[in-house]
Design an enzyme around this catalytic site. Sequence first.
Site, short mmCIF file in Angstrom:
data_model
loop_
_atom_site.label_atom_id
_atom_site.label_comp_id
_atom_site.label_asym_id
_atom_site.label_seq_id
_atom_site.Cartn_x
_atom_site.Cartn_y
_atom_site.Cartn_z
N ASP A 30 0.84 -1.19 0.00
CA ASP A 30 0.00 0.00 0.00
C ASP A 30 0.88 1.25 0.00
O ASP A 30 1.89 1.32 0.70
CB ASP A 30 -0.92 0.00 1.23
N ILE A 31 0.49 2.23 -0.79
CA ILE A 31 1.29 3.46 -0.94
C ILE A 31 1.25 4.32 0.33
O ILE A 31 2.15 5.14 0.55
CB ILE A 31 0.79 4.26 -2.16
N ASN A 85 -13.01 -2.85 2.45
CA ASN A 85 -14.01 -1.80 2.63
C ASN A 85 -14.98 -1.83 1.44
O ASN A 85 -14.54 -1.95 0.29
CB ASN A 85 -13.33 -0.44 2.73
N GLY A 91 -15.22 3.45 3.88
CA GLY A 91 -13.84 3.84 3.62
C GLY A 91 -13.27 3.39 2.29
O GLY A 91 -12.08 3.55 2.05
N GLN A 92 -14.12 2.82 1.41
CA GLN A 92 -13.59 2.39 0.11
C GLN A 92 -13.29 3.61 -0.75
O GLN A 92 -14.15 4.48 -0.95
CB GLN A 92 -14.59 1.48 -0.62
N HIS A 98 -10.36 -5.27 -3.32
CA HIS A 98 -9.03 -5.46 -2.75
C HIS A 98 -9.15 -5.83 -1.29
O HIS A 98 -10.08 -5.41 -0.60
CB HIS A 98 -8.16 -4.22 -2.92
N HIS A 100 -6.99 -5.60 2.15
CA HIS A 100 -5.84 -5.08 2.88
C HIS A 100 -5.32 -6.18 3.80
O HIS A 100 -6.12 -6.82 4.50
CB HIS A 100 -6.25 -3.91 3.78
P1 AMP Z 1 -9.65 1.59 0.22
O1 AMP Z 1 -9.61 3.00 0.77
O2 AMP Z 1 -10.11 0.54 1.18
O3 AMP Z 1 -10.41 1.57 -1.10
O4 AMP Z 1 -8.16 1.20 -0.09
C1 AMP Z 1 -7.47 1.72 -1.18
C2 AMP Z 1 -6.02 1.68 -0.81
O5 AMP Z 1 -5.27 1.86 -1.99
C3 AMP Z 1 -5.59 2.76 0.16
O6 AMP Z 1 -5.08 2.16 1.35
C4 AMP Z 1 -4.54 3.55 -0.60
O7 AMP Z 1 -3.46 3.98 0.21
C5 AMP Z 1 -4.09 2.53 -1.63
N1 AMP Z 1 -3.53 3.09 -2.85
C6 AMP Z 1 -4.03 4.11 -3.59
N2 AMP Z 1 -3.24 4.32 -4.66
C7 AMP Z 1 -2.23 3.43 -4.59
C8 AMP Z 1 -1.08 3.15 -5.40
N3 AMP Z 1 -0.80 3.84 -6.53
N4 AMP Z 1 -0.24 2.16 -5.01
C9 AMP Z 1 -0.48 1.46 -3.88
N5 AMP Z 1 -1.56 1.67 -3.09
C10 AMP Z 1 -2.42 2.64 -3.43
#
Ligand code: AMP
Length: 112
Positions: A30-31, A85, A91-92, A98, A100
């Site tokens: 995760d970024i 989420n 929180g999505q 995906h 986590h």
């Molecule tokens: P959610 O908020 O549950 O939809 O999770 C989306 C996740 O994607 C968040 O934890 C972000 O930090 C992660 N995310 C968004 N863009 C990127 C990216 N380019 N590379 C890796 N993770 C990302």
Amino acid sequence: MSDCLFCKIIAGEIPSSKVYEDELCYAFNDIAPQAPTHFLVIPKEHIGSVSAVTADNSAVVAHIFEVIAKLARELGLESYRVVSNIGEQAGQSVFHLHFHVLSGRDMTWPPG
Ligand code: AMP
């Protein structure tokens, strides 16, 4: 899906820190990590969220959970949390299914 961030990551159009890949799924860090270990596992097929899982596409979800267990064993994760989420209120922020995987710190329950 052409305008989906995670589809672009799978296609290599956006860089990512790969943890694992096979024919059905992709895992990457995760970024914005929320724990010392925080990676995401996603299906290569575009599925919007858990709410779009059906009898026709659920096999990949079982596969993803096998992959999560395998990666956790390989990484030596003894305690970890798996979160998905569904919808903005939960929180999505990316609308490609995906999971986590978070580990390495104390976590509270229930979630905030
Ligand atoms: P959610 O908020 O549950 O939809 O999770 C989306 C996740 O994607 C968040 O934890 C972000 O930090 C992660 N995310 C968004 N863009 C990127 C990216 N380019 N590379 C890796 N993770 C990302």
